[in-house]
Design a protein around this motif. Structure first.
Motif, mmCIF file in Angstrom:
data_model
loop_
_atom_site.group_PDB
_atom_site.id
_atom_site.type_symbol
_atom_site.label_atom_id
_atom_site.label_comp_id
_atom_site.label_asym_id
_atom_site.label_seq_id
_atom_site.Cartn_x
_atom_site.Cartn_y
_atom_site.Cartn_z
ATOM 1 N N ILE A 139 0.849 -1.204 0.000
ATOM 2 C CA ILE A 139 0.000 0.000 0.000
ATOM 3 C C ILE A 139 0.882 1.251 0.000
ATOM 4 O O ILE A 139 0.914 2.000 0.974
ATOM 5 C CB ILE A 139 -0.977 -0.011 1.199
ATOM 6 C CG1 ILE A 139 -0.265 -0.392 2.497
ATOM 7 C CG2 ILE A 139 -2.146 -0.922 0.947
ATOM 8 C CD1 ILE A 139 -1.142 -0.301 3.721
ATOM 9 N N PRO A 140 1.604 1.495 -1.090
ATOM 10 C CA PRO A 140 2.559 2.606 -1.110
ATOM 11 C C PRO A 140 1.894 3.974 -0.965
ATOM 12 O O PRO A 140 2.482 4.885 -0.368
ATOM 13 C CB PRO A 140 3.262 2.464 -2.457
ATOM 14 C CG PRO A 140 2.358 1.652 -3.297
ATOM 15 C CD PRO A 140 1.594 0.765 -2.353
ATOM 16 N N ARG A 141 0.707 4.141 -1.469
ATOM 17 C CA ARG A 141 0.042 5.457 -1.379
ATOM 18 C C ARG A 141 -0.275 5.801 0.077
ATOM 19 O O ARG A 141 -0.072 6.936 0.507
ATOM 20 C CB ARG A 141 -1.239 5.438 -2.220
ATOM 21 C CG ARG A 141 -2.015 6.716 -2.174
ATOM 22 C CD ARG A 141 -1.293 7.843 -2.893
ATOM 23 N NE ARG A 141 -2.093 9.051 -2.790
ATOM 24 C CZ ARG A 141 -1.612 10.228 -2.478
ATOM 25 N NH1 ARG A 141 -0.319 10.388 -2.287
ATOM 26 N NH2 ARG A 141 -2.392 11.269 -2.393
ATOM 27 N N ILE A 142 -0.750 4.855 0.838
ATOM 28 C CA ILE A 142 -1.043 5.097 2.255
ATOM 29 C C ILE A 142 0.251 5.381 3.014
ATOM 30 O O ILE A 142 0.294 6.231 3.901
ATOM 31 C CB ILE A 142 -1.815 3.911 2.858
ATOM 32 C CG1 ILE A 142 -3.195 3.856 2.223
ATOM 33 C CG2 ILE A 142 -1.922 4.013 4.373
ATOM 34 C CD1 ILE A 142 -4.037 2.689 2.648
ATOM 35 N N GLY A 143 1.331 4.686 2.653
ATOM 36 C CA GLY A 143 2.621 4.952 3.277
ATOM 37 C C GLY A 143 3.110 6.369 3.002
ATOM 38 O O GLY A 143 3.658 7.032 3.877
ATOM 39 N N GLU A 144 2.892 6.823 1.780
ATOM 40 C CA GLU A 144 3.269 8.194 1.426
ATOM 41 C C GLU A 144 2.457 9.202 2.238
ATOM 42 O O GLU A 144 3.007 10.184 2.764
ATOM 43 C CB GLU A 144 3.033 8.404 -0.069
ATOM 44 C CG GLU A 144 3.396 9.766 -0.590
ATOM 45 C CD GLU A 144 3.086 9.891 -2.071
ATOM 46 O OE1 GLU A 144 2.685 11.004 -2.464
ATOM 47 O OE2 GLU A 144 3.236 8.903 -2.809
ATOM 48 N N ILE A 145 1.168 8.971 2.369
ATOM 49 C CA ILE A 145 0.310 9.863 3.166
ATOM 50 C C ILE A 145 0.755 9.863 4.620
ATOM 51 O O ILE A 145 0.816 10.915 5.273
ATOM 52 C CB ILE A 145 -1.167 9.440 3.025
ATOM 53 C CG1 ILE A 145 -1.653 9.698 1.601
ATOM 54 C CG2 ILE A 145 -2.047 10.157 4.038
ATOM 55 C CD1 ILE A 145 -3.002 9.067 1.299
ATOM 56 N N ARG A 146 1.083 8.677 5.154
ATOM 57 C CA ARG A 146 1.524 8.582 6.557
ATOM 58 C C ARG A 146 2.832 9.339 6.773
ATOM 59 O O ARG A 146 2.974 10.089 7.739
ATOM 60 C CB ARG A 146 1.688 7.119 6.952
ATOM 61 C CG ARG A 146 2.060 6.920 8.421
ATOM 62 C CD ARG A 146 2.336 5.472 8.727
ATOM 63 N NE ARG A 146 3.420 4.908 7.953
ATOM 64 C CZ ARG A 146 4.709 5.040 8.255
ATOM 65 N NH1 ARG A 146 5.081 5.747 9.301
ATOM 66 N NH2 ARG A 146 5.636 4.490 7.499
ATOM 67 N N ARG A 147 3.787 9.166 5.869
ATOM 68 C CA ARG A 147 5.070 9.869 6.015
ATOM 69 C C ARG A 147 4.888 11.385 5.903
ATOM 70 O O ARG A 147 5.529 12.153 6.629
ATOM 71 C CB ARG A 147 6.063 9.355 4.979
ATOM 72 C CG ARG A 147 6.587 7.969 5.294
ATOM 73 C CD ARG A 147 7.687 7.540 4.342
ATOM 74 N NE ARG A 147 7.200 7.350 2.979
ATOM 75 C CZ ARG A 147 6.623 6.242 2.532
ATOM 76 N NH1 ARG A 147 6.447 5.223 3.339
ATOM 77 N NH2 ARG A 147 6.217 6.146 1.288
ATOM 78 N N THR A 148 4.014 11.832 5.013
ATOM 79 C CA THR A 148 3.729 13.259 4.881
ATOM 80 C C THR A 148 3.102 13.807 6.152
ATOM 81 O O THR A 148 3.474 14.891 6.623
ATOM 82 C CB THR A 148 2.802 13.511 3.676
ATOM 83 O OG1 THR A 148 3.427 12.988 2.509
ATOM 84 C CG2 THR A 148 2.526 14.988 3.491
#
Length: 167
Positions: A139-148
């Motif tokens: 789930i790379p998109r959710i990971g990107e949102i979490r890191r942001t």
């Protein structure tokens, strides 16, 4: 209904199978020739069906065992750390049992994560790295949102500290 009565009458009269009261022959409901039956050795059937499944299950167990053992930090004693984490989680569950529903749902898992990170920091960081790896893979998109969101939270925290220091 009349057909059934004819069959019953034929059975009572003792007429041959497949004949009706009018004398017409009916097809039998049973096949004319019985299929041949083969007896299989039960051991062969069991081996053929289960050996592959058992081998795959054992390989999955070995992979899971290897992965779990890779999380352990050899410098940390697992026994007291896991006991303290479990006691902390149970204590939080007891303390929140009479609270509101969101409190009862959210605080015990948060306490488990916090106690795990406090009592076993090396193991917790390895588990977190594995969770990040899975997140990036599936789930790379959710990971990107979490890191942001983590980065924005850090920026907001620094601004709040600067604002408090400036007065």
């Amino acid at each position: 209904m009349a057909g059934e009565a004819g069959i019953v009458a034929n059975a009572a009269e003792g007429s041959g199978p497949g004949t009706s009261s009018s004398g017409n022959t009916k097809l039998s409901i049973y096949p004319a020739s019985m299929p041949e039956h083969f007896l299989l050795d039960p051991l062969c059937v069991r081996e053929a069906n289960w050996d592959g499944i058992i081998d795959r299950w054992i390989s999955v167990e070995e992979k899971v065992e290897t992965r779990i053992k890779s999380f352990r930090d050899p410098t940390e004693p697992m026994n007291p750390g896991l006991l303290y984490t479990g006691i902390s989680a149970l204590t939080m569950s007891v303390l929140t049992c009479s609270g509101a529903l969101p409190t009862r749902i959210l605080l015990p898992p948060a306490d488990i994560v916090g106690a795990f990170a406090y009592f076993l920091p090396g193991t917790a960081s390895r588990v977190g790295a594995y969770a990040d790896e899975l997140e990036g893979r599936y789930i790379p998109r959710i990971g990107e949102i979490r890191r942001t969101s983590i980065a924005h939270s850090g920026i907001a925290w620094e601004r709040a500290k600067e604002g408090a220091a400036a007065g």
